[in-house]
Design an enzyme around this catalytic site. Structure first.
Site, PDB file in Angstrom:
ATOM      1  N   CYS A  57       7.673  -5.374  15.589  1.00  0.00           N
ATOM      2  CA  CYS A  57       7.201  -4.590  16.735  1.00  0.00           C
ATOM      3  C   CYS A  57       5.895  -4.914  17.220  1.00  0.00           C
ATOM      4  O   CYS A  57       4.940  -5.218  16.271  1.00  0.00           O
ATOM      5  CB  CYS A  57       7.219  -3.072  16.386  1.00  0.00           C
TER       6      CYS A  57
ATOM      7  N   GLU B 244       0.755  -1.079  -0.006  1.00  0.00           N
ATOM      8  CA  GLU B 244       0.012   0.021  -0.095  1.00  0.00           C
ATOM      9  C   GLU B 244       0.892   1.329   0.099  1.00  0.00           C
ATOM     10  O   GLU B 244       2.034   1.441   0.486  1.00  0.00           O
ATOM     11  CB  GLU B 244      -0.961  -0.104   1.103  1.00  0.00           C
TER      12      GLU B 244
ATOM     13  N   CYS C  37       3.749   8.253   0.947  1.00  0.00           N
ATOM     14  CA  CYS C  37       4.238   7.174   1.931  1.00  0.00           C
ATOM     15  C   CYS C  37       4.314   5.967   1.235  1.00  0.00           C
ATOM     16  O   CYS C  37       3.480   5.516   0.731  1.00  0.00           O
ATOM     17  CB  CYS C  37       3.319   7.130   3.081  1.00  0.00           C
TER      18      CYS C  37
ATOM     19  N   CYS D 134       2.348  -3.049  15.635  1.00  0.00           N
ATOM     20  CA  CYS D 134       2.524  -2.701  14.550  1.00  0.00           C
ATOM     21  C   CYS D 134       1.541  -3.764  13.578  1.00  0.00           C
ATOM     22  O   CYS D 134       2.025  -5.008  13.392  1.00  0.00           O
ATOM     23  CB  CYS D 134       3.861  -2.520  13.730  1.00  0.00           C
TER      24      CYS D 134
ATOM     25  N   CYS E 171      -0.444   2.894   8.532  1.00  0.00           N
ATOM     26  CA  CYS E 171       0.305   1.809   8.069  1.00  0.00           C
ATOM     27  C   CYS E 171       0.000   0.400   8.314  1.00  0.00           C
ATOM     28  O   CYS E 171      -0.492   0.126   9.536  1.00  0.00           O
ATOM     29  CB  CYS E 171       1.543   2.075   8.999  1.00  0.00           C
TER      30      CYS E 171
ATOM     31  N   CYS F 122       7.174  -7.327   7.423  1.00  0.00           N
ATOM     32  CA  CYS F 122       8.351  -6.571   8.229  1.00  0.00           C
ATOM     33  C   CYS F 122       8.802  -7.729   9.072  1.00  0.00           C
ATOM     34  O   CYS F 122       8.082  -8.397   9.890  1.00  0.00           O
ATOM     35  CB  CYS F 122       7.973  -5.615   8.621  1.00  0.00           C
TER      36      CYS F 122
HETATM   37  N1  SAH Z   1       9.901   0.686   9.779  1.00  0.00           N
HETATM   38  C1  SAH Z   1      10.204   1.504   9.686  1.00  0.00           C
HETATM   39  C2  SAH Z   1       9.317   2.523   8.836  1.00  0.00           C
HETATM   40  C3  SAH Z   1       7.928   2.032   8.636  1.00  0.00           C
HETATM   41  S1  SAH Z   1       6.882   2.359  10.138  1.00  0.00           S
HETATM   42  C4  SAH Z   1       9.876   1.963  11.386  1.00  0.00           C
HETATM   43  O1  SAH Z   1       9.573   1.388  12.269  1.00  0.00           O
HETATM   44  O2  SAH Z   1      10.314   3.284  11.370  1.00  0.00           O
HETATM   45  C5  SAH Z   1       6.647   3.925  10.068  1.00  0.00           C
HETATM   46  C6  SAH Z   1       6.197   4.411  11.593  1.00  0.00           C
HETATM   47  O3  SAH Z   1       4.867   4.003  11.991  1.00  0.00           O
HETATM   48  C7  SAH Z   1       7.000   4.089  12.627  1.00  0.00           C
HETATM   49  O4  SAH Z   1       7.293   4.915  13.596  1.00  0.00           O
HETATM   50  C8  SAH Z   1       5.924   3.083  13.450  1.00  0.00           C
HETATM   51  O5  SAH Z   1       6.262   2.782  14.679  1.00  0.00           O
HETATM   52  C9  SAH Z   1       4.672   3.627  13.206  1.00  0.00           C
HETATM   53  N2  SAH Z   1       3.605   2.931  13.496  1.00  0.00           N
HETATM   54  C10 SAH Z   1       3.478   1.470  13.113  1.00  0.00           C
HETATM   55  N3  SAH Z   1       2.378   0.806  13.485  1.00  0.00           N
HETATM   56  C11 SAH Z   1       1.602   1.944  14.088  1.00  0.00           C
HETATM   57  C12 SAH Z   1       0.325   2.115  14.806  1.00  0.00           C
HETATM   58  N4  SAH Z   1      -0.596   1.142  14.696  1.00  0.00           N
HETATM   59  N5  SAH Z   1      -0.187   3.198  15.156  1.00  0.00           N
HETATM   60  C13 SAH Z   1       0.776   4.518  14.917  1.00  0.00           C
HETATM   61  N6  SAH Z   1       1.913   4.585  14.397  1.00  0.00           N
HETATM   62  C14 SAH Z   1       2.453   2.999  13.867  1.00  0.00           C
HETATM   63 FE1  SF4 Z   2       8.636  -3.116  10.928  1.00  0.00          FE
HETATM   64 FE2  SF4 Z   2       6.289  -2.003  11.678  1.00  0.00          FE
HETATM   65 FE3  SF4 Z   2       8.336  -2.243  13.229  1.00  0.00          FE
HETATM   66 FE4  SF4 Z   2       8.359  -0.556  11.252  1.00  0.00          FE
HETATM   67  S1  SF4 Z   2       7.078  -0.452  13.089  1.00  0.00           S
HETATM   68  S2  SF4 Z   2       9.866  -1.952  11.896  1.00  0.00           S
HETATM   69  S3  SF4 Z   2       7.176  -1.453   9.751  1.00  0.00           S
HETATM   70  S4  SF4 Z   2       7.314  -3.930  12.542  1.00  0.00           S
END
Ligand code: SAH
Ligand code: SF4
Length: 358
Positions: A116, A92, A105, A119, A340, A112
Site C-alpha cells: 500500500c 515490532e 498489536c 504504509c 505501524c 508485506c
Molecule cells: N495488513 C493489514 C494489517 C496491518 S496494517 C491491513 O492492511 O489491514 C494495520 C492498519 O494500519 C491498516 O488499516 C493500515 O492501513 C494502517 N496503516 C498503515 N500505515 C499507516 C500509516 N502510515 N498511518 C496510519 N495508519 C496506517
Molecule cells: Fe501491508 Fe501495510 Fe498494506 Fe497492511 S497497510 S496490507 S501492512 S502494506
C-alpha cells in the site's frame, strides 16, 4: 536443525505429539498450564512434569526464539517492543493501554507484499511469514514483561494490525488465534481480538466460514475503485465489486459488526464527496458497520500528508449525519514511533547506514 518454538503448537497438536511420543495425555495439560498460566520461561521449571517429558520437550522445542532488542515506553503507557528473530530479521509489537484493558498489536510477517502506498511496512517487500510460534511469542513476551512488573496486569485484547497481511499468512494466523483463545491457556476472548485485512477476498470467505467470533476489520481507505487502486494496488485484483459481496457474506454468516478502517490523507480521500460515496457504499449494512477514521501517520519519502483537522471533522460529521457509526482513532505512543512499521524501518535504516559506513 533449528528447533521450533513450543508456542507454535495448539493444545491439540501438543497433546497429539506427546501421546505419539509415548507420554500420557495429562502431561499436555500440565505443560500447557506451565506455559500459559504459570508462564515459566524454561522447560526445566515445569516442576510436576516428569524428567522424560522435559527431555523430550528440550530435544524438540525451545521456549524463546525472539530476542528483545529495544523497548520504549511512552508517556501514555504505550510500550513498543522491537524483537530480533533467529534469522536476524526484526519485528515490532506494541502494548497499548485503554480504559477497557491492555491491547497488544502483533506482527504477522517480516515486511508485506501488498505494498500500500501510504504504509511503512509496504516499502520493504515481504521477506517471510512468521510462524504461529513467533506470533504467539510476541504476546508471551509482553505478558512476561507485565508479570515481571508485578502489577497483576493481563493482556486482555489483541489487534492483528502490525506489520504484514494476516490473510497472506492465513494458517499460522489461525493457529495463533486458536492458541491465545484457548480457555485453559491465555484465554483471550475471541470478541477481544481483531484481525485487520487489506481485503484478500477468498480469505475473507474462508474466515467467515470459520465462525470464530473474532472481529474483522477491513482496510478500506477509499470508497471507489479509482481512488482505492491508486492508494492500494491490491484493489486491482480485488476491486470493490468483489470485496463488498465477501463482506456481506461475512456479515451474514457471523452477524458480527465489521470495522472499516479509513486513513484520512490530505486532499486525496478526505473530501465530502468521498464521505458521501462511503455512505452509499455502506448504507445497506450500516447496522453492522463501524468506520474507524485514522489520522495518517506520515512516513518518510511517502507523498501523503495528514488531513487537516477541519476536514477530518467534516468527514466525520457527514458520516454521522447519514447514520454511519464512526469514530476518529486516538493516537497512542506518538512520542515513540508507535505507528505501524516505524520503529522497524528506523532500525533497518540504521543497519543500512552502518553497512555503508563500515
Ligand atoms: N495488513 C493489514 C494489517 C496491518 S496494517 C491491513 O492492511 O489491514 C494495520 C492498519 O494500519 C491498516 O488499516 C493500515 O492501513 C494502517 N496503516 C498503515 N500505515 C499507516 C500509516 N502510515 N498511518 C496510519 N495508519 C496506517
Ligand atoms: Fe501491508 Fe501495510 Fe498494506 Fe497492511 S497497510 S496490507 S501492512 S502494506
Amino acid at each position: 536443525m533449528q528447533k521450533e518454538s513450543i508456542y507454535g503448537l495448539t493444545y491439540e497438536q501438543l497433546k497429539d505429539w506427546l501421546v505419539e511420543s509415548g507420554q500420557k495425555r495429562f502431561r499436555a495439560d500440565q505443560v500447557w498450564d506451565w506455559l500459559y498460566r504459570k508462564r515459566v520461561k524454561s522447560f526445566s521449571d515445569m516442576k510436576n512434569v516428569n524428567k522424560e517429558t522435559i527431555q523430550l520437550l528440550e530435544d524438540n522445542y525451545v521456549v524463546q526464539t525472539l530476542k528483545e532488542t529495544i523497548k520504549q515506553e511512552s508517556k501514555d503507557g504505550t510500550i513498543k517492543f522491537l524483537f530480533e528473530l533467529e534469522d536476524g530479521n526484526y519485528i515490532e509489537t506494541v502494548l497499548m493501554r485503554f480504559d477497557y484493558g491492555l491491547s497488544v498489536c502483533v506482527t504477522t510477517q517480516v515486511g508485506c507484499n501488498i505494498g500500500c502506498s501510504f504504509c511503512a511496512s509496504g516499502i520493504l517487500r515481504k521477506n517471510r511469514d512468521l510462524s504461529s510460534g513467533e506470533i504467539v511469542e510476541q504476546i508471551m513476551n509482553v505478558q512476561h514483561h507485565l508479570d515481571e512488573r508485578g502489577d497483576q496486569e493481563r493482556v486482555s485484547h489483541i489487534v492483528v494490525m502490525g506489520i504484514g497481511e494476516p490473510f497472506d499468512n492465513y494458517n499460522n494466523t489461525l493457529d495463533f488465534l486458536r492458541i491465545v483463545n484457548d480457555q485453559n491457556g491465555l484465554s483471550i476472548g475471541a470478541r477481544h481480538i481483531t484481525v485487520s485485512t487489506s481485503g484478500l477476498v477468498d480469505k475473507i470467505y474462508q474466515f467467515a466460514d470459520e465462525n470464530l467470533q473474532v472481529n474483522l476489520a477491513l482496510s478500506l481507505h477509499a470508497p471507489n475503485n479509482d481512488l482505492r487502486t491508486q492508494i492500494m494496488k491490491i484493489n486491482k485484483a480485488f476491486p470493490l465489486e468483489k470485496l463488498m459481496p465477501a463482506i456481506d457474506y461475512y456479515l451474514e454468516k457471523n452477524n458480527r459488526r465489521i470495522t472499516f478502517e479509513y486513513i484520512l490523507l490530505d486532499d486525496v480521500n478526505d473530501h465530502v464527496e468521498e464521505a458521501n460515496q462511503l455512505v452509499d457504499l455502506l448504507k445497506d449494512k450500516r447496522h453492522l458497520s463501524y468506520v474507524n477514521l485514522i489520522p495518517y501517520n506520515p512516513v518518510a519519502d511517502h507523498p501523503y500528508e495528514r488531513s487537516r483537522k477541519k476536514n477530518i471533522l467534516k468527514f466525520y460529521e457527514t458520516l454521522l449525519e447519514n447514520g454511519i457509526n464512526c469514530g476518529v482513532r486516538v493516537e497512542q505512543g506518538s512520542d515513540i514511533d508507535a505507528a505501524c512499521g516505524q520503529l522497524r524501518s528506523k532500525q533497518i535504516e540504521k543497519a543500512k547506514r552502518k553497512k555503508v559506513n563500515a
